[in-house]
Design a protein around this motif. Structure first.
Motif, PDB file in Angstrom:
ATOM      1  N   ASP A 137      -4.800  11.480   3.578  1.00  0.00           N
ATOM      2  CA  ASP A 137      -4.943  10.137   4.146  1.00  0.00           C
ATOM      3  C   ASP A 137      -5.903   9.305   3.296  1.00  0.00           C
ATOM      4  O   ASP A 137      -5.697   8.097   3.106  1.00  0.00           O
ATOM      5  N   HIS A 138      -6.938   9.943   2.788  1.00  0.00           N
ATOM      6  CA  HIS A 138      -7.909   9.233   1.940  1.00  0.00           C
ATOM      7  C   HIS A 138      -7.249   8.740   0.657  1.00  0.00           C
ATOM      8  O   HIS A 138      -7.453   7.581   0.250  1.00  0.00           O
ATOM      9  N   LYS A 195      -4.959   5.802   1.380  1.00  0.00           N
ATOM     10  CA  LYS A 195      -5.744   4.596   1.658  1.00  0.00           C
ATOM     11  C   LYS A 195      -6.298   3.997   0.369  1.00  0.00           C
ATOM     12  O   LYS A 195      -6.251   2.772   0.166  1.00  0.00           O
ATOM     13  N   GLU A 234      -3.476   2.238  -1.563  1.00  0.00           N
ATOM     14  CA  GLU A 234      -3.105   0.955  -0.966  1.00  0.00           C
ATOM     15  C   GLU A 234      -4.161  -0.102  -1.257  1.00  0.00           C
ATOM     16  O   GLU A 234      -3.829  -1.264  -1.549  1.00  0.00           O
ATOM     17  N   GLU A 235      -5.413   0.261  -1.195  1.00  0.00           N
ATOM     18  CA  GLU A 235      -6.481  -0.702  -1.485  1.00  0.00           C
ATOM     19  C   GLU A 235      -6.455  -1.139  -2.946  1.00  0.00           C
ATOM     20  O   GLU A 235      -6.794  -2.281  -3.265  1.00  0.00           O
TER      21      GLU A 235
END
Length: 668
Positions: free
Chosen positions: A446-447, A450, A453-454
């Motif tokens: 998940d990290h 994320k 995406e950032e």
């Protein structure tokens, strides 16, 4: 010379929309900036002047294409008549191709539908198109002077715009796209058909079914005559080139053509931005750089898939499968930024392509790549499964009767499929796909997701830095436009050449990982999967058969019906149980046979193919199954004297195939 008093001439001011249409056409013409400045734009200015377009509109158009300061004096001289007029019609029709000139003419000097147009069906029958009344009549001439001609209203609508699509690059009959106006509806409606246009028959049926005719039997002849009359009177737009955006190859002219795609030369700064972006991507795909390289280079070549098919070559469609969350869909979306941006139109689920019509609509819009996620619905339906096979190698996705002619759906776009685990079990299809697998170890946390995406905002195209990939796409378009012979080369070699030239254009070295190609799963891998599926089928069938065995004691009392595996302590014991199952005819597709020297065989009949197909979606014939497993396929004569084509295999070999990892021998 004195300047012309522009107030004495009724110059027209073009709307911004019209000016922008002319600019769009000029921008996509495949010529250098120098050619446009010297060979096109001055003559266009003369053309606009002769059509009484004011100076402001002309300057706005030309400034939208080039630096107008280089041409300002020449344009002013044209409007002041201080230089001899340029022969724009002769020059442009010679310098440009027929299709390019026609496209420019359509936006500069559009025809107006007005007044009354007459046409002739035969010596006694004519048509009359009344644009004022918005009605088309058929007129039967009277043989007597005393009896007036019979005038029958046939179509309660008139063309507002007519496009004749007579594409030279596609093997398709002439079709039509018509915008209609009518007194019985407030809206302008379009008869456009499927793909590139509609046939006379399709337009006829629409007009009748939609209630725009009171005389259905007269529509076909009246419609054909109307269209031909408008063409003869130069009131139709003739399109001899493809209108769908993309890259095409004209076999007759031996040249490449780019339609409605921006292929301006990337600046060194833009190239370096793209190279920097690609380098940043490696930080997130560090454990899978070979796959990143392969998919990116496939994406570079995807725009040329249709042109390759026009030249007689083809490239496989991409298939990414593996664990959920391993980056398949993310990697797929990256390639959409090469020639456009991700959208609901180019990134769809399997249910949006699970019929011939839906799949045809997906691949016939333009040459840009498309993504289909979880495509099981596509491949589980025979019609679409077969259509995919055709689309990969052929310019036409599917041929069918359209009215009275045999036409097809153009297969412009290649497709990239993504699936969690599903892989269609069709060896003919696998040959046409580039299959890459993503392992469980490649799943992103998940990290990681994320952070990606950032960094890239992949699902927000308007703000995503991934848009810089467009410069690689533009470079590829220009590279193959300058050398269409690359379409005839191996597509992988061409992709590598494009990447090399792109990096070398700014004196950069291609990173080693970007020279790699991940190996596609081949037919041997597929054969292994099929062999394992068949082995599992046999094991499952024998396990179920043992559960059906009825055990009786010497008095006929039914005992526990289970056959316990621990009782089969030797190879002979274990074989005896399974031989008993075959010998007792518990399978309709397995016949026991003992040779003269006492060797037991199993003969597998045609029923095996159907039984396997019902369980594992395996559709090969019995001979192919024999070849896959390395067993004999031959005529065998049975005790009743009949001969039958069967798979004949020694029972010991059959057991070895079913239980390859089980050591049935005694420990000592």
């Amino acid at each position: 010379m004195s300047q012309v008093d522009h107030k004495k001439i009724d110059y027209r001011n073009l709307s911004q929309d019209t000016c922008d249409k002319i600019i769009d056409v000029l921008k996509v013409l495949p010529y250098t900036e120098e050619d446009k400045d010297k060979q096109i734009l001055p003559y266009l200015a003369q053309w606009l002047y002769d059509k009484y377009i004011n100076l402001e509109s002309t300057c706005y158009i030309i400034s939208g294409v080039t630096n107008i300061t280089r041409l300002q004096e020449q344009i002013t001289n044209i409007y002041n008549k201080s230089v001899p007029p340029l022969t724009w019609r002769t020059h442009l029709s010679t310098f440009l191709t027929t299709a390019e000139y026609s496209q420019l003419e359509d936006v500069v000097d559009p025809r107006e539908m007005s007044g009354i147009v007459k046409g002739e069906i035969d010596a006694n029958t004519k048509i009359l198109v009344n644009f004022n009344l918005k009605r088309i009549y058929q007129v039967k001439e009277s043989k007597s002077k005393d009896i007036p001609d019979k005038q029958t209203p046939v179509i309660e609508a008139v063309p507002k715009k007519l496009e004749v699509i007579d594409t030279l690059l596609l093997d398709q009959p002439r079709t039509f796209k018509i915008w209609w106006e009518s007194n019985v509806t407030d809206r302008v409606f379009v008869t456009a058909g499927e793909g590139t246009g509609a046939t006379i028959s399709e337009i006829e049926q629409y007009l009748i079914n939609a209630g725009f005719s009171h005389s259905p039997r007269l529509v076909a002849g009246t419609l054909s005559c109307t269209i031909n009359s408008l063409i003869q009177k130069k009131m139709a737009i003739i399109k001899q080139d493809i209108d769908n955006p993309g890259f095409y190859y004209d076999v007759n002219e031996d040249k490449a053509i780019i339609v409605k795609k921006d292929f301006t030369q990337p600046t060194p700064t833009e190239v370096k931005k793209t190279i920097s972006l690609i380098k940043r991507l490696t930080l997130f795909f560090g454990d899978n750089l070979e796959t990143l390289s392969t998919v990116l280079k496939w994406g570079v070549m995807s725009e040329f898939s249709y042109a390759m098919k026009q030249s007689g070559k083809w490239m496989p469609w991409m298939y990414l499968k593996g664990s959920a969350g391993s980056g398949k869909t993310t990697l797929a979306k990256l390639i959409l930024y090469l020639y456009g941006i991700p959208s609901p139109e180019n990134n769809v689920g399997g249910s949006s392509a699970d019929t011939v019509a839906r799949l045809g609509a997906l691949v016939s819009k333009d040459c840009d790549p498309k993504i289909v996620n979880e495509p099981a619905a596509v491949f589980n339906r025979s019609s679409t499964n077969e259509m995919v096979k055709v689309c990969v190698e052929s310019t036409t996705g599917r041929s069918k009767y359209k009215g009275s002619y045999y036409g097809g759906i153009p297969a412009f776009s290649p497709v990239l499929f993504t699936a969690n685990q599903y892989l269609p079990e069709d060896d003919a299809l696998i040959r046409r796909l580039y299959v890459l697998s993503f392992s469980y170890s490649q799943r992103k946390s998940d990290h990681d997701r994320k952070m990606f995406e950032e960094a890239f905002h992949i699902d927000s195209p308007m703000t995503s830095p991934l848009r810089d990939l467009q410069y690689l796409g533009k470079f590829a378009l220009r590279h193959l436009l300058s050398d269409p012979t690359l379409l005839l080369e191996d597509w992988k070699a061409t992709a590598d050449e494009v990447i090399n030239e792109f990096y070398h254009s700014v004196d950069e070295q291609v990173p080693k990982w970007l020279t790699l190609w991940a190996e596609s799963e081949n037919l041997d891998d597929f054969d292994d999967t099929q062999r394992e599926d068949i082995r599992n089928f046999f094991v499952h069938e024998f396990n179920n058969a043992r559960k059906r065995i009825i055990v009786q004691d010497e008095l006929g009392v039914v005992q526990d019906g289970k056959v316990y595996m621990e009782e089969a302590s030797t190879k002979d014991d274990f074989s005896s149980v399974n031989w008993g199952i075959v010998n007792n005819r518990m399978f309709t597709w397995a016949i026991p046979h003992v040779s003269r020297n006492g060797t037991p065989y199993v003969c597998l009949t045609q029923g095996l193919r159907k039984s396997i197909a019902s369980e594992v979606n395996f559709c090969s014939d019995l001979k192919s199954i024999a070849e896959l497993l390395g067993w004999e396929y031959k005529n065998n004569k049975f005790s009743n004297g009949k001969q039958m084509k069967v798979i004949k295999v020694k029972f010991d070999d059959f057991m070895e195939f079913m239980y390859p990892n089980i050591d049935l021998e005694d420990d000592n």
